[in-house]
Design a protein around this motif. Structure first.
Motif, mmCIF file in Angstrom:
data_model
loop_
_atom_site.group_PDB
_atom_site.id
_atom_site.type_symbol
_atom_site.label_atom_id
_atom_site.label_comp_id
_atom_site.label_asym_id
_atom_site.label_seq_id
_atom_site.Cartn_x
_atom_site.Cartn_y
_atom_site.Cartn_z
ATOM 1 N N GLY A 56 1.796 10.359 -10.281
ATOM 2 C CA GLY A 56 0.651 11.135 -9.824
ATOM 3 C C GLY A 56 -0.695 10.777 -10.405
ATOM 4 O O GLY A 56 -1.708 10.813 -9.708
ATOM 5 N N ILE A 57 -0.757 10.410 -11.670
ATOM 6 C CA ILE A 57 -2.052 10.254 -12.329
ATOM 7 C C ILE A 57 -2.889 9.128 -11.711
ATOM 8 O O ILE A 57 -4.127 9.170 -11.747
ATOM 9 C CB ILE A 57 -1.874 10.034 -13.846
ATOM 10 N N LEU A 58 -2.235 8.132 -11.107
ATOM 11 C CA LEU A 58 -2.967 7.012 -10.505
ATOM 12 C C LEU A 58 -3.080 7.121 -8.984
ATOM 13 O O LEU A 58 -3.534 6.193 -8.327
ATOM 14 C CB LEU A 58 -2.279 5.687 -10.865
ATOM 15 N N ALA A 59 -2.692 8.267 -8.433
ATOM 16 C CA ALA A 59 -2.661 8.420 -6.980
ATOM 17 C C ALA A 59 -3.982 8.880 -6.377
ATOM 18 O O ALA A 59 -4.140 8.896 -5.162
ATOM 19 C CB ALA A 59 -1.559 9.395 -6.582
ATOM 20 N N ALA B 23 -3.063 -2.291 -0.047
ATOM 21 C CA ALA B 23 -2.902 -3.685 -0.476
ATOM 22 C C ALA B 23 -4.041 -4.576 -0.006
ATOM 23 O O ALA B 23 -4.153 -5.720 -0.438
ATOM 24 C CB ALA B 23 -1.575 -4.237 0.028
ATOM 25 N N THR B 24 -4.888 -4.075 0.888
ATOM 26 C CA THR B 24 -6.030 -4.849 1.379
ATOM 27 C C THR B 24 -7.250 -3.946 1.461
ATOM 28 O O THR B 24 -7.108 -2.731 1.661
ATOM 29 C CB THR B 24 -5.753 -5.420 2.783
ATOM 30 N N PRO B 25 -8.453 -4.505 1.349
ATOM 31 C CA PRO B 25 -8.725 -5.888 0.967
ATOM 32 C C PRO B 25 -8.429 -6.138 -0.506
ATOM 33 O O PRO B 25 -8.250 -5.188 -1.277
ATOM 34 C CB PRO B 25 -10.227 -6.037 1.264
ATOM 35 N N ALA B 26 -8.400 -7.387 -0.879
ATOM 36 C CA ALA B 26 -8.070 -7.734 -2.256
ATOM 37 C C ALA B 26 -9.132 -7.222 -3.225
ATOM 38 O O ALA B 26 -10.332 -7.315 -2.966
ATOM 39 C CB ALA B 26 -7.937 -9.250 -2.394
ATOM 40 N N GLN C 240 -5.971 1.709 -5.178
ATOM 41 C CA GLN C 240 -5.958 0.285 -4.829
ATOM 42 C C GLN C 240 -5.551 -0.558 -6.032
ATOM 43 O O GLN C 240 -4.738 -1.478 -5.921
ATOM 44 C CB GLN C 240 -7.333 -0.165 -4.348
ATOM 45 N N LEU C 241 -6.119 -0.246 -7.191
ATOM 46 C CA LEU C 241 -5.769 -0.980 -8.407
ATOM 47 C C LEU C 241 -4.290 -0.807 -8.737
ATOM 48 O O LEU C 241 -3.606 -1.763 -9.109
ATOM 49 C CB LEU C 241 -6.616 -0.499 -9.587
ATOM 50 N N ALA C 242 -3.800 0.426 -8.601
ATOM 51 C CA ALA C 242 -2.413 0.719 -8.953
ATOM 52 C C ALA C 242 -1.442 -0.082 -8.100
ATOM 53 O O ALA C 242 -0.401 -0.551 -8.590
ATOM 54 C CB ALA C 242 -2.142 2.216 -8.801
#
Length: 326
Positions: A233-236, A307-310, A275-277
């Motif tokens: 959850g913390i990174l969501a 997963a996109t964009p990078a 996105q980072l996660a």
């Protein structure tokens, strides 16, 4: 992050960067409304997801049943399906009306019960039952599920049985799924599995898999699926909430502050923490896919696009420079 598929195991399977993990279909934490859960798999398909993972453990078989219902009218050759062995489901003669499985995190009636069984017979029984619940003629990948206290039984029973099923062409690949890296690494080195699923141990907040599991997987040609990249959850979310959870418990103030710092870096570059996660583990060459859960069609649609964009390389450089990676 490229949307191209990657090899998944040694049996010719391929997967995209995002897969759907179906625990929510088994009423993880709470029951899913009848006007919501039937729309989740179609939404995943519409968003381009072609890898679906489940387990008998999820909702005492309910997740397999619901996932099978969602996949029923979809072309079988166009998706990859995995489930798990190690928990055989049986009728529960002690069931009392109103009793639920919430102690195991699933809001379902306890009309069935789990029996841990990593023997050859247990594997074969589990596969037969899963095929029936899913309503499919084949399963592509089987994982030995959470054999933490059953390492010897898994090595002597489950893995030889799965190797037999793979050699017979019944399944394409097999492996193990766990929340730890030590035993997974031993399995990579001591068996002929070709895929592992690692939960919670290769994330922005806990990249410990890169110390043992990922190098071993690369060395042995084993594919890695990473699950629980949001650390429950913390990174969501774009910013951690005050009541954020980390690995199914309350996140500490220190951890929340760290994720806030990660979010500040992300925002400066126009990207988000989710996105980072998702993209962090996909940067490693051993990782083939990230398996994400979703409670609603809207969540799976959002997740499929993470997963996109990078993420620009400058973001990773800045996070590393500030000591926020690992």
């Amino acid at each position: 992050m490229e949307q191209t598929t990657r090899p998944f195991g040694r049996g010719g399977l391929t997967v995209g960067p995002i897969g759907y993990g179906s625990a929510a279909l088994g009423n993880l934490f709470a029951a899913r409304p009848d006007d919501v859960w039937p729309r989740i798999v179609p939404a995943a398909w519409q968003a381009g997801i072609r890898y679906f993972d489940t387990a008998p453990h999820y909702g005492l078989g309910l997740a397999e049943e619901r996932l099978g219902a969602g996949l029923r009218d979809l072309p079988r050759d166009e998706y990859v399906l995995s489930t798990k062995v190690g928990r055989v489901l049986e009728p529960n003669p002690e069931y009392r009306p109103g009793e639920t499985d919430i102690a195991n995190l699933f809001d379902v009636p306890t009309t069935r019960r789990r029996r841990r069984d990593y023997s050859r017979d247990g594997v074969l029984r589990s596969v037969e039952d899963s095929l029936e619940r899913l309503g499919v003629d084949r399963i592509d990948v089987l994982f030995v599920h959470d054999p933490d206290e059953f390492e010897r039984e898994a090595l002597e029973g489950a893995f030889p049985a799965l190797d037999e099923l793979r050699s017979q062409g019944v399944i394409r690949s097999y492996g193990a799924g766990m929340n730890q890296t030590g035993m997974l690494t031993r399995f990579v080195r001591e068996t002929d599995l070709d895929i592992v699923m690692c939960a919670n141990r290769y994330t922005l907040l806990d990249p410990s898999a890169e110390r043992d599991l990922l190098p071993a997987a690369q060395e042995r040609g084993v594919s890695v699926a990473v699950a629980a990249v949001f650390n429950s959850g913390i990174l969501a979310t774009e910013r951690p909430r005050a009541d954020a959870t980390f690995e199914y418990g309350a996140a500490s103030p220190e951890l929340i502050a760290r994720v806030d710092r990660i979010a500040e870096v992300a925002e400066r570059h126009g990207v988000t923490v989710p996105q980072l996660a998702v993209q962090f583990p996909l940067r490693h060459p051993a990782v083939c896919t990230v398996v994400l859960g979703a409670d609603t069609p809207e969540q799976i649609e959002r997740n499929a696009g993470l997963a996109t964009p990078a993420v620009p390389e400058a973001v990773w450089d800045e996070l590393a420079a500030e000591g926020l990676l690992g």
